[in-house]
Design an enzyme around this catalytic site. Structure first.
Site, PDB file in Angstrom:
ATOM      1  N   SER A  28       0.829  -1.210   0.000  1.00 41.23           N
ATOM      2  CA  SER A  28       0.000   0.000   0.000  1.00 41.23           C
ATOM      3  C   SER A  28       0.858   1.252   0.000  1.00 41.23           C
ATOM      4  O   SER A  28       1.736   1.408   0.850  1.00 41.23           O
ATOM      5  CB  SER A  28      -0.860   0.067   1.262  1.00 41.23           C
ATOM      6  OG  SER A  28      -1.850  -0.886   1.229  1.00 41.23           O
ATOM      7  N   HIS A  59      -4.120   0.315  -5.180  1.00 37.87           N
ATOM      8  CA  HIS A  59      -3.453  -0.863  -5.746  1.00 37.87           C
ATOM      9  C   HIS A  59      -3.920  -0.962  -7.192  1.00 37.87           C
ATOM     10  O   HIS A  59      -5.005  -1.462  -7.460  1.00 37.87           O
ATOM     11  CB  HIS A  59      -3.881  -2.138  -5.019  1.00 37.87           C
ATOM     12  CG  HIS A  59      -3.372  -2.238  -3.611  1.00 37.87           C
ATOM     13  ND1 HIS A  59      -2.284  -3.005  -3.275  1.00 37.87           N
ATOM     14  CD2 HIS A  59      -3.800  -1.678  -2.478  1.00 37.87           C
ATOM     15  CE1 HIS A  59      -2.065  -2.899  -1.968  1.00 37.87           C
ATOM     16  NE2 HIS A  59      -2.972  -2.112  -1.454  1.00 37.87           N
ATOM     17  N   TYR A  83      -8.520 -10.445   2.753  1.00 39.75           N
ATOM     18  CA  TYR A  83      -9.733  -9.745   3.215  1.00 39.75           C
ATOM     19  C   TYR A  83     -10.653  -9.345   2.079  1.00 39.75           C
ATOM     20  O   TYR A  83     -11.830  -9.079   2.285  1.00 39.75           O
ATOM     21  CB  TYR A  83      -9.397  -8.522   4.089  1.00 39.75           C
ATOM     22  CG  TYR A  83      -8.670  -7.388   3.397  1.00 39.75           C
ATOM     23  CD1 TYR A  83      -9.314  -6.544   2.506  1.00 39.75           C
ATOM     24  CD2 TYR A  83      -7.324  -7.156   3.657  1.00 39.75           C
ATOM     25  CE1 TYR A  83      -8.647  -5.501   1.885  1.00 39.75           C
ATOM     26  CE2 TYR A  83      -6.640  -6.123   3.044  1.00 39.75           C
ATOM     27  CZ  TYR A  83      -7.303  -5.299   2.150  1.00 39.75           C
ATOM     28  OH  TYR A  83      -6.635  -4.296   1.529  1.00 39.75           O
ATOM     29  N   GLU A  84     -10.108  -9.308   0.848  1.00 43.57           N
ATOM     30  CA  GLU A  84     -10.964  -8.956  -0.291  1.00 43.57           C
ATOM     31  C   GLU A  84     -11.915 -10.112  -0.636  1.00 43.57           C
ATOM     32  O   GLU A  84     -12.837  -9.919  -1.428  1.00 43.57           O
ATOM     33  CB  GLU A  84     -10.095  -8.621  -1.507  1.00 43.57           C
ATOM     34  CG  GLU A  84      -9.279  -7.347  -1.325  1.00 43.57           C
ATOM     35  CD  GLU A  84      -8.371  -7.069  -2.504  1.00 43.57           C
ATOM     36  OE1 GLU A  84      -8.847  -6.533  -3.515  1.00 43.57           O
ATOM     37  OE2 GLU A  84      -7.174  -7.408  -2.415  1.00 43.57           O
ATOM     38  N   MET A 209      -1.962  -7.000   6.911  1.00 43.75           N
ATOM     39  CA  MET A 209      -2.978  -7.908   6.342  1.00 43.75           C
ATOM     40  C   MET A 209      -2.503  -8.613   5.078  1.00 43.75           C
ATOM     41  O   MET A 209      -3.322  -9.020   4.261  1.00 43.75           O
ATOM     42  CB  MET A 209      -4.244  -7.105   6.029  1.00 43.75           C
ATOM     43  CG  MET A 209      -4.767  -6.296   7.210  1.00 43.75           C
ATOM     44  SD  MET A 209      -6.103  -5.212   6.723  1.00 43.75           S
ATOM     45  CE  MET A 209      -6.188  -4.115   8.141  1.00 43.75           C
ATOM     46  N   SER A 210      -1.201  -8.756   4.923  1.00 44.57           N
ATOM     47  CA  SER A 210      -0.688  -9.368   3.686  1.00 44.57           C
ATOM     48  C   SER A 210       0.579 -10.158   3.973  1.00 44.57           C
ATOM     49  O   SER A 210       0.817 -10.583   5.101  1.00 44.57           O
ATOM     50  CB  SER A 210      -0.391  -8.268   2.656  1.00 44.57           C
ATOM     51  OG  SER A 210       0.686  -7.464   3.086  1.00 44.57           O
ATOM     52  N   ASN A 233       1.663   3.627  11.018  1.00 44.22           N
ATOM     53  CA  ASN A 233       0.945   4.108  12.210  1.00 44.22           C
ATOM     54  C   ASN A 233       1.423   3.266  13.388  1.00 44.22           C
ATOM     55  O   ASN A 233       1.934   2.165  13.188  1.00 44.22           O
ATOM     56  CB  ASN A 233      -0.574   3.944  12.020  1.00 44.22           C
ATOM     57  CG  ASN A 233      -0.952   2.514  11.649  1.00 44.22           C
ATOM     58  OD1 ASN A 233      -0.728   2.086  10.509  1.00 44.22           O
ATOM     59  ND2 ASN A 233      -1.478   1.770  12.593  1.00 44.22           N
ATOM     60  N   HIS A 246      -7.055   4.593   6.128  1.00 47.44           N
ATOM     61  CA  HIS A 246      -6.350   4.063   4.964  1.00 47.44           C
ATOM     62  C   HIS A 246      -5.567   5.176   4.261  1.00 47.44           C
ATOM     63  O   HIS A 246      -4.466   4.947   3.757  1.00 47.44           O
ATOM     64  CB  HIS A 246      -7.345   3.398   4.008  1.00 47.44           C
ATOM     65  CG  HIS A 246      -6.693   2.606   2.919  1.00 47.44           C
ATOM     66  ND1 HIS A 246      -5.849   1.536   3.163  1.00 47.44           N
ATOM     67  CD2 HIS A 246      -6.728   2.745   1.579  1.00 47.44           C
ATOM     68  CE1 HIS A 246      -5.415   1.051   2.016  1.00 47.44           C
ATOM     69  NE2 HIS A 246      -5.933   1.764   1.032  1.00 47.44           N
TER      70      HIS A 246
END
Ligand code: HPA
Length: 271
Positions: A28, A59, A83-84, A209-210, A233, A246
């Site tokens: 990201s 993306h 999550y997608e 998350m990846s 963060n 995001h």
């Protein structure tokens, strides 16, 4: 699965003249790295047979082939997240295709939340190990013996030689690098204060998350891996009202991208 990998690789091979040796997955906000590749040939995911299409803002979803650091490289601008709603086989298909195309070394990057209390937003962290906190393992199911062993060794998922080389480059370039453990979980929710605390107790320094599924299939296939998190963060259990957006993740990652690019490029030169 093998047929799917071969079909995608065959389509891509028609479009490129040289075999890539190095693959780079851009996290990201890190997509600008792709613009630094010379003599670029871009292939949108949507054109590649069997490839899912990325749905997340920021993306853009294409493979970029070309030259960087004196090597033939391929960058994935955009990746597929669990999550997608994709299956693990879809999330990891591009890595398997990259291997089929000739990629031996995989660079992975991501935006991550800092758990280590000494981390600040904007830090870069070499991933030296990970914790798989996804609800399933990317290799669950019948093993594909042609790709790798049933029970892959995970004692050094991130190639130590590359970590040492990256630390040397960072010192020479006066870039401060952190090093730590990445915990990958499914998302799409960011962590609650209690979850951040749990991940810290488990021994992780950053969370995202990846990456973990992709690295698992890369290691399964015997690829060398180098991973880097941009800490976008930091968790502040004492101040749980301070949320993460995001946009914030993308902005911070974009600011750090030139430094990450420098480290990746110099590492690629040395391969
Ligand atoms: N948690 C999970 N994933 C993330 C975060 C986070 O705090 N920041 C960027 N990606």
């Amino acid at each position: 699965m093998l047929e799917k990998i071969n079909a995608a690789a065959a389509y891509v091979q028609e479009r490129i003249s040289d075999k890539p040796q190095v693959g780079v997955i851009l996290g990201s906000g890190l997509g600008n790295f792709g613009n630094r590749i010379a003599n670029a040939v871009k292939i949108p995911y949507a054109e590649i047979p069997g490839f899912p299409v990325s749905t997340v803002e920021g993306h853009s979803g294409q493979l970029i082939f070309g030259d960087l650091g004196g090597k033939k490289v391929v960058a994935m601008q955009g990746r597929f997240h669990y999550y997608e709603g994709y299956e693990m086989n879809q999330v990891t298909l591009p890595v398997r295709v990259l291997k089929q195309l000739g990629v031996e070394t995989l660079f992975v990057s991501n935006a991550a939340g800092g758990l280590n209390p000494s981390f600040n937003a904007g830090d870069m962290m070499i991933i030296h190990d990970h914790i798989n906190f996804f609800p399933e393992n990317a290799l669950r199911g019948k093993n594909i013996d042609e790709l790798g062993p049933r029970f892959p060794d995970m004692s050094e998922p991130y190639t130590n030689k590359l970590i040492v080389a990256a630390e040397k480059i960072a010192t020479e370039e006066s870039i401060t690098l952190r090093k730590g453990v990445y915990v990958g979980s499914s998302g799409p929710t960011l962590e609650t204060a209690a979850e951040y605390k749990m991940f810290r107790i488990l021994g992780a320094d950053a969370t995202g998350m990846s990456t973990v599924p992709e690295v698992i299939v890369a290691v399964h296939m015997g690829m060398k891996v180098f991973g880097m998190s941009v800490i976008t963060n930091v968790s502040e259990p004492a101040d749980p009202d301070k949320g993460t957006t995001h946009d914030e993740v993308q902005d911070v990652a974009g600011t750090v991208e030139p430094q990450m690019t420098k480290i990746f490029t110099r590492l690629i030169e040395q391969l």
